[in-house]
Write an enzyme that holds these catalytic residues in place. Sequence first.
Site, PDB file in Angstrom:
ATOM      1  N   PHE A   6      -2.590   3.674  72.970  1.00  0.00           N
ATOM      2  CA  PHE A   6      -3.267   3.655  71.838  1.00  0.00           C
ATOM      3  C   PHE A   6      -4.053   5.432  71.894  1.00  0.00           C
ATOM      4  O   PHE A   6      -4.642   5.652  72.757  1.00  0.00           O
ATOM      5  CB  PHE A   6      -4.359   2.714  71.983  1.00  0.00           C
ATOM      6  CG  PHE A   6      -4.078   1.314  71.714  1.00  0.00           C
ATOM      7  CD1 PHE A   6      -3.991   1.119  70.167  1.00  0.00           C
ATOM      8  CD2 PHE A   6      -3.510   0.568  72.576  1.00  0.00           C
ATOM      9  CE1 PHE A   6      -3.322  -0.374  69.743  1.00  0.00           C
ATOM     10  CE2 PHE A   6      -3.104  -0.755  72.156  1.00  0.00           C
ATOM     11  CZ  PHE A   6      -3.068  -1.082  71.006  1.00  0.00           C
ATOM     12  N   ASP A   7      -3.915   5.986  70.586  1.00  0.00           N
ATOM     13  CA  ASP A   7      -5.049   6.868  70.343  1.00  0.00           C
ATOM     14  C   ASP A   7      -6.468   6.363  70.119  1.00  0.00           C
ATOM     15  O   ASP A   7      -6.531   4.986  70.228  1.00  0.00           O
ATOM     16  CB  ASP A   7      -4.719   7.689  68.978  1.00  0.00           C
ATOM     17  CG  ASP A   7      -5.609   8.530  68.332  1.00  0.00           C
ATOM     18  OD1 ASP A   7      -6.024   9.570  69.068  1.00  0.00           O
ATOM     19  OD2 ASP A   7      -6.191   8.481  67.338  1.00  0.00           O
TER      20      ASP A   7
END
Length: 218
Positions: A6-7
Amino acid sequence: MTVVAFDLDGTLSNPSKGITASINYALEKVGAPRKEPADLNQYIGPPLNEIFSEILNTRNAVIIEEAISYYRERYVSIGYMENVLYEDIQEVLEVLIVRGIRLYVATSKRTDIAKSIIKYFDLQRYFVQVLGCDVQQQKHDLLKKIINLNDGHTLLMIGDRSYDMNAGRKVSAKCIGVLWGYGSSVELKKAGADVLVRNTSEMLDYIKTVHNFGVADL
């Protein structure tokens, strides 16, 4: 096994207030005019050196580093707490780890700052590792590390900007572009997103097709 990276900004949380206020703090400190916060939202996601190079219209490394130093002075003290977790994110993380999916954070932020944010939201237990871009690192370097730690498993990169999709493409990851962040559908498609999702339910539906599990209602 499926592995998900995940960013952080614009994907897990909305950092607008803290980032825009810290950019303006840095601009004041280097003698540049402040900008309207809404005009600074476009700079949520890119690396700091690119942000200040563009805003200050300079490639002078000394000036850029000075601005970054002032930005971090404010952001590290209070800016990272001016941050809001997006709706349903914690529930999504819970669903994914229960289904045996290994979760990572891969962000352009420094590792120590990223860890502070994850700790602030009390999300540490969901992630195998929180990875940030420290000296001379780019996001695709983080994804390479994740791949090396999970040899032979499918990697999904989830983010809201072209930088996330480009990083995923460089390591042959499947890329999910989220539309609740700061990148447009045009930006994400152009960068090679495999799919665009408007909400967490659509995101889980896509992960389901990769990992083959039933998604509980949130």
